[in-house]
Each structure stands twice: as structure tokens, then as C-alpha cells.
Design an enzyme around this catalytic site. Structure first.
Site, short mmCIF file in Angstrom:
data_model
loop_
_atom_site.label_atom_id
_atom_site.label_comp_id
_atom_site.label_asym_id
_atom_site.label_seq_id
_atom_site.Cartn_x
_atom_site.Cartn_y
_atom_site.Cartn_z
N MET A 44 -17.04 11.22 3.08
CA MET A 44 -18.21 10.25 3.09
C MET A 44 -18.79 9.99 4.46
O MET A 44 -19.96 10.00 4.72
CB MET A 44 -18.12 8.97 2.16
CG MET A 44 -19.26 8.02 2.47
SD MET A 44 -18.65 6.47 1.49
CE MET A 44 -17.60 5.56 2.66
N CYS B 142 -38.84 6.83 13.66
CA CYS B 142 -37.84 7.54 14.08
C CYS B 142 -38.14 8.86 14.96
O CYS B 142 -37.39 8.96 15.90
CB CYS B 142 -36.77 7.62 12.95
SG CYS B 142 -37.15 8.95 11.66
#
Length: 386
Positions: A186, A48
Site C-alpha cells: 500500500m 498541482c
């Protein structure tokens, strides 16, 4: 060996994304490069934060690599050069070792890169793209990384708050198959990172609060161990939780003493974790029997202590890397002479040793001569023992 690197060191995210090679592109690039007379081996590493291409071959290999990579991606070579780091010969070998050992990562010592290096090398090996030099160097670099992982605490000492929170939950003693954890917020940046860290560990179920039922997070993780509940309904589920974590950016408390007293039953040990700044949880909840409250200061102290540990371990890890690197360099340097042994024997046949030594003396630096003479002293001792 040569290496062309597009990484977090020099290239912005959009450029790194541009040079992320799909499996099809990787195969095409390897095929293109192996058709060049100057290139004998190729490994393409993509993560990444970096895309790196390692090639072995002649001095023209790196130029061919740059042109083919730019052509495949449809980028002008001059534009690409602005974002490249290029490593040649020994510096390329050293760079490979630093990458595999986690010294070149954004998080020092992270060991996920080792698996990515192994995958990249294995792909080239299985497709006939790894020659002798790349085989030796990648195997030695991975061996160094494994030794560092085994013999030091470098990769086992987390620094990020999200990882530290997940570890705290994982090591919490609880009976039963699962620990039930609520993550308030979340879908936020910190909340989603914590959730993903939690779900990487076994025996943890996550209940995440959302303000709308439009979270993309559930589509990317194991849905058997995660569920969404409306933020407004959060207190209704807290009595079932072993751990409650809050990581929002809101201006108000997400958990208050007054409301919590209404919804949870006494007699159960619970851990509440508040990683928000300013705080999300009413500090008075720590007076509830059985409830332990950790705030951001607790985890920042852990992170600071772990940084000190990591820096101490770094010296040991570097010694291991240098030792393995030296062994790899010696093997690669010596290999061409194995096939020349008979020719060398014939060339040296009948030559006087003193003539050879004077010849060496007159053609090397003083530092190189010291190495030769120390080697001769060692040979004398070895021959006496024989």
C-alpha cells in the site's frame, strides 16, 4: 485578455512549487494588480501542475503582471521568464478554453481541472476582480467543458492503471454495504495511488499491508475505511477480502497457491489483481474455484482500448470547444459597440448604401469581403421573410 503560465509544459517541479500561490498570496497579488491602471481584471488559477494568472486590460497589462508576480515571489524577472508561457489576446482566450476543457492537462480530458477553474473564477468574482471580459470568457469556457463532459466520453474514459483497477473494484457486484479490499504494498508508489483511487469511491474498505507501522498514508485519508496490517500477517486477513491487489517491487511472490489454500475457505467468489512487473501472484491461484485473477496485461489492454476511444471522442470534443470559443469571441468583440449604437446611427445617417459597400470593398481583404457579402445575402433573406 492575457495569460502568464508556469506549468508542466516548461517548468520543473521545484519552479511549479515556487509559484503555487497560497490564498493570502493570491489575495495580495490580485490587490497589487488591480491597483495598476493597465489592469481591469484578474483570475489566479493554481493546480498541482500549473499556476496561471489571467488579466484583462491594456497592452501593458502582461508586463505589469510579470513584474508583480516575480516581485511577490522574490524571483528575478529574467529567471522567471525562462519558465513562462505567455499568451496574448485571442491566443490567451483559446488557452483558457483548452485548459478548462482538459486539452492542456497531463492526462487528456481529465475533468478535475474544471472544478479548479470554477473555484479560481469564483474567488475573483466574489472579490470584485472579474471584469466583464473575464466574466464572459470564464463562463463560456466552463460551459464548453460541461458540454464536452456531458456529450462525449472523453473525461469518462480512464487511461491510468490505478484508475482502471479502482473502477474494476467499484463495479464488482457484491452484496452488503462494503467491499473489502486488501492492497499489498500500500505504501509503494503504485499501491498508494491505487489506495487513494479506491477511497475516492463509496462502499470500499481498504486493508493495506506495510512492512512497518510508519505509513503516512493513514494521516491523509478517511481513517474509518482504511487500516494497516503487517505484511507478514497478510494471509490471515485474505479470507475476509472480496478483492486482493498486489503492487510491489519485490523479487518474490506475495501470494502463492500453497499458502493461499491454507487460509481461504472455498465457496466465495474473489477477485485477485496483480499489477506488478514481474508478477507478484502465483499464476496457479487462478485454478482455485471462485477465484478470478487479472494481471497487468489485462489492464494494459483496457488502457490501450480506452486510448482509442479517447482519440475518437477528441474530435467531437474539439468541435464543441471551437463552437463555444467562437461564441465567446463574438460576444467580447461585439460588446464595445453596444454603447456606440447611437453614435454609429448618427454617423451613418444619410450615407448611401452603395458608397458604404464600395468603401468596405476597398479597405478589406478578399476573404473579409466574402464574409461581408455572405452576411448581406443572409440579411436580404431575413428581410424578405420579415
Amino acid at each position: 485578455m492575457y495569460c502568464m503560465s508556469v506549468s508542466h509544459k516548461k517548468a520543473p517541479v521545484n519552479i511549479r512549487e515556487k509559484f503555487a500561490f497560497s490564498t493570502k498570496e493570491k489575495a495580495e497579488l490580485i490587490d497589487r494588480l488591480l491597483n495598476k491602471d493597465s489592469i481591469t481584471g484578474v483570475v489566479v488559477l493554481c493546480t498541482c501542475n500549473r499556476s496561471e494568472i489571467y488579466v484583462s486590460g491594456s497592452k501593458y497589462a502582461i508586463g505589469e503582471l510579470q513584474r508583480e508576480a516575480a516581485g511577490l515571489k522574490g524571483v528575478r524577472l529574467g529567471e522567471l521568464m525562462k519558465y513562462l508561457n505567455v499568451y496574448n489576446e485571442e491566443s490567451a482566450i483559446r488557452h483558457l478554453f483548452k485548459v478548462a476543457c482538459g486539452f492542456d492537462s497531463m492526462v487528456l480530458g481529465e475533468d478535475e481541472i474544471l472544478g479548479q477553474v470554477r473555484e479560481a473564477y469564483q474567488y475573483s468574482k466574489e472579490n470584485g476582480a472579474a471584469d466583464y471580459e473575464l466574466n464572459v470568457l470564464f463562463q463560456k469556457a466552463m460551459a464548453a467543458a460541461k458540454r464536452i463532459k456531458t456529450d462525449t466520453r472523453l473525461s469518462r474514459t480512464p487511461l491510468s492503471i490505478a484508475t482502471l483497477v479502482a473502477n474494476e473494484v467499484f463495479h464488482l457486484n457484491r452484496e452488503g454495504e462494503y467491499k473489502d479490499v486488501m492492497v499489498i504494498g500500500m505504501t509503494g508508489k503504485m499501491g498508494s495511488t491505487i489506495t487513494k483511487n479506491l477511497l475516492c469511491k463509496p462502499g470500499i474498505r481498504v486493508t493495506g499491508t506495510v512492512r512497518t507501522h510508519s505509513s503516512d498514508l493513514l494521516l491523509k485519508v478517511d481513517s474509518d475505511r482504511i487500516r494497516e496490517v503487517d505484511y507478514k500477517e497478510r494471509y490471515k486477513h485474505m479470507d475476509d477480502m472480496d478483492v486482493v491487489i498486489s503492487a510491489t517491487l519485490g523479487p518474490h511472490y506475495t501470494v502463492t497457491r500453497e499458502e493461499l489454500d491454507k487460509w481461504i475457505k472455498p465457496g466465495k467468489d474473489r477477485l485477485f489483481i496483480d499489477v506488478a512487473v514481474p508478477v507478484d501472484m502465483d499464476p496457479e491461484i487462478r485454478d482455485i474455484p471462485g477465484l478470478t485473477l487479472y494481471d497487468i496485461d489485462y489492464f494494459e489492454t483496457l488502457s490501450k482500448n480506452n486510448t482509442e476511444i479517447k482519440l475518437k471522442e477528441l474530435d467531437c470534443a474539439r468541435e464543441i470547444m471551437e463552437e463555444e470559443l467562437d461564441g465567446a469571441l463574438k460576444e467580447v468583440l461585439f460588446h464595445p459597440y453596444i454603447s456606440q449604437m447611437e453614435e454609429l446611427k448618427e454617423a451613418l445617417s444619410g450615407k448611401r448604401l452603395d458608397t458604404l459597400l464600395y468603401r468596405i470593398r476597398d479597405h478589406v481583404t478578399s476573404e473579409e469581403l466574402k464574409v461581408v457579402l455572405r452576411t448581406l445575402d443572409g440579411l436580404k433573406d431575413w428581410l424578405r421573410e420579415e
